[in-house]
Design a protein around this motif. Structure first.
Motif, PDB file in Angstrom:
ATOM      1  N   ALA A 127     109.754 -86.503 -77.434  1.00 57.21           N
ATOM      2  CA  ALA A 127     109.168 -85.199 -77.092  1.00 57.21           C
ATOM      3  C   ALA A 127     107.908 -84.909 -77.885  1.00 57.21           C
ATOM      4  O   ALA A 127     107.787 -85.289 -79.055  1.00 57.21           O
ATOM      5  N   VAL A 157     111.682 -80.453 -71.847  1.00 59.65           N
ATOM      6  CA  VAL A 157     111.260 -81.181 -73.048  1.00 59.65           C
ATOM      7  C   VAL A 157     109.752 -81.036 -73.203  1.00 59.65           C
ATOM      8  O   VAL A 157     109.003 -81.154 -72.226  1.00 59.65           O
ATOM      9  N   LYS A 158     109.303 -80.780 -74.416  1.00 58.04           N
ATOM     10  CA  LYS A 158     107.877 -80.631 -74.657  1.00 58.04           C
ATOM     11  C   LYS A 158     107.126 -81.906 -74.279  1.00 58.04           C
ATOM     12  O   LYS A 158     107.552 -83.020 -74.594  1.00 58.04           O
ATOM     13  N   ASN A 214     113.594 -78.319 -78.375  1.00 60.79           N
ATOM     14  CA  ASN A 214     113.705 -79.548 -77.593  1.00 60.79           C
ATOM     15  C   ASN A 214     115.152 -80.015 -77.557  1.00 60.79           C
ATOM     16  O   ASN A 214     115.865 -79.921 -78.564  1.00 60.79           O
TER      17      ASN A 214
END
Length: 528
Positions: free
Chosen positions: A437, A419-420, A282
């Motif tokens: 995230a 980004v997660k 991230n």
């Protein structure tokens, strides 16, 4: 199991002539009879070696533009016959078939042909038929027959002949057979994947191939075995980068470096320097700047704590000034499209830092397959290459965003793609100032990003967090107004999100009440 068997007769047919003559001379020095075809036979004869044409063995000339030359019982019988089977030996005697103890084949360069943009007809002509057939025959009969498909196996093979007076062990033949089957599988994978793209739609069967690039010390954790395989693509990135210094990359290094480089490649270097700092896949800071050093400093200021031990990716060649700034803290990997002498000299003093350089940036608009293994199968999808232009977002609030807000929202939207989920990105003046995230709740991501900004403000002695006057990007719609309200409380003035919630009207009303500008993209960027 040793099972030594001598090598008396070899068939060589290669497209890659690297090391061919030396191999031929070494075999001839041991009185191994050399059989060959076409250009391989010419190359060996030009080196002064005695070579027998396969056409003399089969009694048939090469025909149909070379499509048919080795597909014959005199070849495949010599490869497949079990030497300890009386019926097989009798059949060889009856039909005048001589045993072949070694096959050296590397295949028509189909992958290279496709990579250079050849048309359909040329690609088809570069699909090898006889080569894979011989490889598979020899590999099946590895109890007696050696098969070599990679130039790097010439030396170990010759060393084995030397060690065992012209014979090879079962262990070597077995290893060579495994390598051979993997090569034909990867070759067929390249062909079938290319044809799937020509036909369109998901194929009934999907295969994946790769070549071992590195045996890793371990995987994500020390108790997990791991290795790194490349797919033959020349796309700039971690797989094709040159490593200038530092110890070998780990599994996590490779994964994070790929994430960092893919993100920074979104930012056109012609529009200015950009830097992305990654931790655990991230981004913990992304920024543009007037100089590369400034872009790094602004990315670093988003989350200095998480940046420690991170991965740094740059969209322009690394210079000495930027290297000096980066060198102030411990960094695992730096990857950039080049590095000048000053930067390399500065980093050379840091033995634990890995410096990677590439031949350019990865093209973020080129679609490719993204593959993930699940229990019992694979999930396959196109890589997310979705983008929005400045004129694409639809303003849904009473207040129109300013030009600066729109620029920052597009920047935040680009970062959000990497980004997660659930992803919330605060951006101000072309730099992230808060990243949330991977949370199960979108409002939690909004709060975490704001909290990080508050912590940074306190650490830097700022009177207020940089989220004051920022914009926010959300990778998916706000299902409720609470996330938007949290962003407003953190000081955000504008938001970019996909829209599409059943409660869009409530969210828009909340934005209007807070005096925010908000735009909908109509596009989602989930990243799981």
């Amino acid at each position: 199991m040793t099972q030594l068997y001598p090598v008396r007769r070899a068939l060589l047919s290669v497209s890659d002539k690297t090391g061919l003559v030396d191999l031929g001379r070494a075999l001839a020095a041991r009185d191994v009879e050399l059989l060959s075809t076409g250009g391989t036979a010419r190359a060996l004869r030009d080196a002064g070696l005695a070579v027998r044409d396969v056409a003399d063995v089969t009694g048939f000339p090469e025909m149909m533009d070379g499509r048919v030359k080795t597909l014959h019982p005199a070849v495949h019988g010599g490869l497949l016959a079990l030497r300890d089977n009386d019926d097989h030996v009798a059949a060889m005697d009856t039909h005048g078939i001589g045993a072949i103890d070694l096959v050296v084949v590397n295949l028509y360069p189909f992958e290279d042909t496709v990579a250079r943009g050849a048309d359909y007809a040329e690609a088809i002509e570069n699909i090898d038929i006889g080569g894979p057939a011989m490889i598979r025959s020899a590999a099946k009969n590895h109890g007696f027959v050696n098969v070599i498909v990679d130039v790097e196996d010439y030396a170990p093979f010759l060393q084995e002949l030397e060690a065992h007076d012209g014979q090879t062990t079962y262990a070597l033949r077995q290893r060579l057979a495994q390598t051979a089957y993997a090569r034909t599988a990867a070759y067929d994978t390249a062909v079938s994947t290319w044809m799937a793209a020509q036909v369109g739609g998901p194929p009934r069967r999907r295969t994946f191939g790769g070549t071992l690039a590195q045996t890793l010390r371990y995987g994500e954790n020390p108790h997990q075995q791991a290795a790194f395989y490349t797919d033959g693509s020349d796309r700039p990135g971690v797989a094709t980068a040159r490593q200038h210094q530092g110890k070998e990359l780990s599994y996590n290094n490779i994964n994070d470096t790929d994430a960092a480089f893919e993100l920074v490649s979104e930012f056109d270097p012609a529009q200015g320097p950009a830097c992305a700092i990654i931790k655990h896949a991230n981004p913990c800071g992304v920024a543009r700047g007037d100089t590369l050093a400034q872009a790094y400093a602004r990315a670093f200021d988003c989350d200095r704590t998480s940046a420690f031990g991170g991965i740094i990716a740059l969209n322009q060649p690394l210079d000495g000034a930027t290297a000096e700034e980066i060198g102030q803290i411990f960094t695992e990997v730096v990857i950039a499209p080049g590095a000048d002498d000053d930067a390399r000299a500065l980093f050379a003093r840091k033995k634990n830092l890995r410096l990677l350089t590439t031949d350019g940036l990865a093209d973020p608009t080129v679609a490719a397959l993204a593959v993930r293994q699940v229990s019992g199968g694979y999930l396959v999808q196109d890589r997310d290459v979705g983008r929005v232009a400045r004129t694409d977002p639809r303003v849904v609030t009473r207040r129109q965003p300013t030009d600066q807000e729109m620029s920052d929202m597009l920047f935040a939207w680009t970062v959000a793609k990497h980004v997660k989920s659930n992803a919330i990105i605060y951006v101000k003046d072309g730099a992230t100032v808060g990243v949330g995230a991977g949370q199960m709740s979108r409002v939690d991501s909004t709060r975490i990003a704001a909290r990080k900004a508050q912590d940074m403000a306190e650490a830097m002695g700022l009177p207020a967090p940089l989220t004051h006057g920022s914009v926010v990007a959300s990778d998916a719609f706000f299902p409720f107004a609470d996330g938007l309200i949290t962003a407003a409380e953190a000081g955000a003035t504008a938001l970019i999100q996909p829209g599409g919630s059943m409660r869009d009207d409530e969210v828009i009303a909340a934005a209007d009440e807070a005096g925010l500008a908000m735009v909908f993209t109509g596009m989602r960027h989930f990243r799981h």
